[in-house]
Scaffold this active site. Structure first.
Site, PDB file in Angstrom:
ATOM      1  N   ASP A   1       3.118   3.235  73.026  1.00 59.26           N
ATOM      2  CA  ASP A   1       2.715   2.567  71.772  1.00 59.26           C
ATOM      3  C   ASP A   1       2.646   0.999  72.296  1.00 59.26           C
ATOM      4  O   ASP A   1       3.538   0.297  72.571  1.00 59.26           O
ATOM      5  CB  ASP A   1       3.450   2.731  70.815  1.00 59.26           C
ATOM      6  CG  ASP A   1       3.620   4.169  70.505  1.00 59.26           C
ATOM      7  OD1 ASP A   1       2.621   4.993  70.698  1.00 59.26           O
ATOM      8  OD2 ASP A   1       4.649   4.657  70.131  1.00 59.26           O
TER       9      ASP A   1
ATOM     10  N   ASP B   1       1.769  12.762  59.103  1.00 55.34           N
ATOM     11  CA  ASP B   1       2.883  11.558  59.146  1.00 55.34           C
ATOM     12  C   ASP B   1       3.675  11.839  58.198  1.00 55.34           C
ATOM     13  O   ASP B   1       3.193  11.754  56.858  1.00 55.34           O
ATOM     14  CB  ASP B   1       2.450  10.193  59.152  1.00 55.34           C
ATOM     15  CG  ASP B   1       1.585   9.876  60.582  1.00 55.34           C
ATOM     16  OD1 ASP B   1       1.530  10.721  61.415  1.00 55.34           O
ATOM     17  OD2 ASP B   1       1.133   8.602  60.786  1.00 55.34           O
TER      18      ASP B   1
END
Length: 242
Positions: free
Chosen positions: A129, A8
């Site tokens: 998500d 990330d």
């Protein structure tokens, strides 16, 4: 089953967040390409890369770091974060990214996903998500009124490669993957499902691998690897078992 170690990116650095909160970032490396090489050395053939700044901005914010990762990693790179136009997706695919992950645009512009999946079969992943069962978008900052399963069903006939399911409430917290919710989604949807969020140790990989027959084809792991709770080589061995 494929294990995707996660990279990330925030301000060019490798970080992990807790529940997607940008102010909770822990920095693990200042050299994303070197991190990618470390994962390759451990045996990883796939990477999951997220442009966190891009997810909030709606466009690439860590392009140099992503390009360096793609150049350094010999396997397949799966990229998400702020990819909301055909131009952006095409650019990354042309630069060597194996798969594009689309989340926010899948909700706001489903025709974009269908067009890209038709043109690039097997290279488009839809991110679903979830927070409390509802789809979250814009870097998880906004919660929609669309249930997770409904979102996934919209793309069953679109030619997408997989559904990437993340339980936001567990992401980066090492609470253990929400396997029950992941399996439930896989049973409802006629698409491969990649699990994400909360992987804590090897037991999560074992349990997910045991559910591979339900349609779970991959798992993303981040903080557990960086914190030393999950040995990547061991996870890969489990995932590759017949």
């Amino acid at each position: 089953m494929i294990v995707y170690p996660a990279i990330d990116l925030k301000a060019g650095q490798v970080v992990r967040l807790s529940e997607g909160a940008m102010d909770s970032a822990t920095v693990y490396s200042h050299d994303p390409a070197a991190q990618a090489k470390q994962f390759a050395k451990a045996g990883a053939s796939h990477l999951h890369v997220v442009d966190l700044d891009g997810a909030f901005a709606g466009e690439a914010r860590n392009a140099p770091a992503i390009e360096a990762i793609v150049a350094a990693f010999e396997g397949e790179v799966q990229l998400g974060g702020g990819i909301r136009t055909a131009h952006a997706a095409e650019r990354w695919l042309a630069l060597g990214v194996a798969r594009i992950v689309i989340g926010t645009a899948a909700l706001t512009d489903p025709d974009l996903v269908r067009t890209l999946a038709g043109k690039h079969p097997g290279r488009i992943v839809v991110a679903v998500d979830a927070r409390d069962g509802m789809v979250a978008t814009a870097g998880w900052a906004q919660i929609s009124d669309v249930p997770v399963a409904d979102m996934a069903h919209r793309f069953e006939d679109a030619g997408v490669a997989a559904i990437l399911f993340t339980d936001i409430g567990r992401d980066g917290l090492l609470k253990g993957c929400n396997i029950a919710a992941t399996v439930d989604l896989a049973r409802q949807v006629d698409l491969p499902v990649i699990a994400s969020g909360g992987v804590a140790d090897l037991s999560d990989i074992e349990r997910l691998h045991a559910c591979a027959h339900e349609g779970i084809t991959g798992v993303i792991a981040g903080r557990a690897i960086y914190d030393g709770r999950l040995d990547l080589a061991a996870a890969l061995t489990v995932a590759r078992r017949q």
